[in-house]
Design a protein around this motif. Structure first.
Motif, short mmCIF file in Angstrom:
data_model
loop_
_atom_site.label_atom_id
_atom_site.label_comp_id
_atom_site.label_asym_id
_atom_site.label_seq_id
_atom_site.Cartn_x
_atom_site.Cartn_y
_atom_site.Cartn_z
N GLY A 73 0.82 -1.20 0.00
CA GLY A 73 0.00 0.00 0.00
C GLY A 73 0.85 1.25 0.00
N GLU A 74 0.28 2.35 0.45
CA GLU A 74 0.97 3.63 0.37
C GLU A 74 1.63 4.01 1.69
N ALA A 75 0.82 4.23 2.72
CA ALA A 75 1.35 4.64 4.02
C ALA A 75 0.32 4.33 5.09
N LEU B 140 -0.81 -1.08 -4.70
CA LEU B 140 -2.09 -0.41 -4.55
C LEU B 140 -1.91 1.10 -4.64
N GLY B 141 -2.20 1.66 -5.79
CA GLY B 141 -2.18 3.10 -5.94
C GLY B 141 -0.90 3.69 -6.50
N LYS B 142 -0.97 5.00 -6.71
CA LYS B 142 0.12 5.72 -7.37
C LYS B 142 1.37 5.81 -6.51
N ILE B 143 1.21 5.99 -5.20
CA ILE B 143 2.37 6.14 -4.32
C ILE B 143 3.18 4.85 -4.28
N ALA B 144 2.51 3.72 -4.15
CA ALA B 144 3.21 2.44 -4.15
C ALA B 144 3.93 2.21 -5.47
N THR B 145 3.29 2.60 -6.55
CA THR B 145 3.90 2.47 -7.88
C THR B 145 5.12 3.37 -8.00
N GLN B 146 5.00 4.59 -7.53
CA GLN B 146 6.13 5.52 -7.54
C GLN B 146 7.29 4.98 -6.73
N SER B 147 7.00 4.38 -5.59
CA SER B 147 8.05 3.84 -4.74
C SER B 147 8.83 2.75 -5.46
N MET B 148 8.13 1.87 -6.13
CA MET B 148 8.80 0.74 -6.78
C MET B 148 9.61 1.17 -7.99
N GLN B 149 9.11 2.15 -8.74
CA GLN B 149 9.85 2.56 -9.93
C GLN B 149 10.82 3.70 -9.64
N GLU B 150 10.78 4.20 -8.39
CA GLU B 150 11.74 5.21 -7.90
C GLU B 150 11.73 6.49 -8.73
N GLN B 151 10.55 6.85 -9.21
CA GLN B 151 10.37 8.12 -9.89
C GLN B 151 8.87 8.44 -9.92
N PRO B 152 8.53 9.70 -10.04
CA PRO B 152 7.11 10.06 -10.05
C PRO B 152 6.35 9.38 -11.18
#
Length: 202
Positions: free
Chosen positions: A41-43, A120-132
């Motif tokens: 998830g995100e946070a 789950l969601g944009k933040i988790a995706t950003q975390s994994m790909q290490e860019q916005p």
């Protein structure tokens, strides 16, 4: 699992970013130590920060109902977040906070070795790909992955490769239930069929 327990103890005293100053508890994650599926998830929110358990609020209730549809329980999978501490006022984690927690997420994946990671969601995706994430999150949904013949993304770390599925966070279901249901049902049906196939192969 010894390595996971050691990591949990280390993270209990983490001060790698400013989120440590306002947290009540570190929300490390919970679930099986040999999961087929890992959910990211995100946070943590207020309820998670109080209890130290991921996804225990209203979004957690929605996630539980989704998992029931898929045919798995929380005890059979592993659930964690992109950051382990609640951001003030439930704001989105900042880039430097995601970066500070990324090594931990990678190590959890290495230790648990899930075959499928669900973001789950944009933040988790950003975390994994290490860019916005530029543009709509839907560009990463299975139905839009034209270059991936089997519709799965993949993530490799520490010699372990996992399939990756990206979908909306359960909180989106609370805000726009009809649209979220229509959009994500094919994603969770895909996961359901995959889990059934993996179980049959064991």
């Amino acid at each position: 699992m010894q390595g996971l327990d050691e990591l949990r103890r280390q993270m209990e005293g983490c001060g790698s970013c400013d989120l440590c100053h306002d947290r009540t508890k570190v929300v490390f994650g919970e679930g099986a130590t040999n999961p087929l599926v890992m959910v990211v998830g995100e946070a943590p929110g207020e309820d998670e920060d109080t209890q130290g358990i991921p996804f225990v609020g209203k979004a957690g209730e929605k996630l539980n109902s989704i998992l029931e549809y898929v045919g798995v329980t929380r005890e059979e999978i592993y659930i964690t977040n992109s950051v382990l501490c609640r951001p003030p006022n439930n704001r989105n984690p900042r880039a430097e906070e995601l970066e500070a927690c990324k090594w931990r997420l990678d190590l959890q994946i290495q230790l648990l070795k899930p075959k499928l990671v669900i973001l789950l969601g944009k933040i988790a995706t950003q975390s994994m790909q290490e860019q916005p994430v530029k543009g709509a999150l839907s560009q990463f949904f299975p139905e839009n992955l034209k270059e991936q013949k089997d519709g799965w993304l993949r993530y490799s770390v520490g010699g372990h490769e996992a399939k990756v599925l990206i979908t909306y966070h359960p909180s989106y279901h609370l805000r726009s239930p009809e649209r979220a249901y229509r959009t994500t049902l094919p994603h969770w049906t895909r996961v359901k069929k995959w889990v059934e196939s993996e179980r049959q192969a064991i």
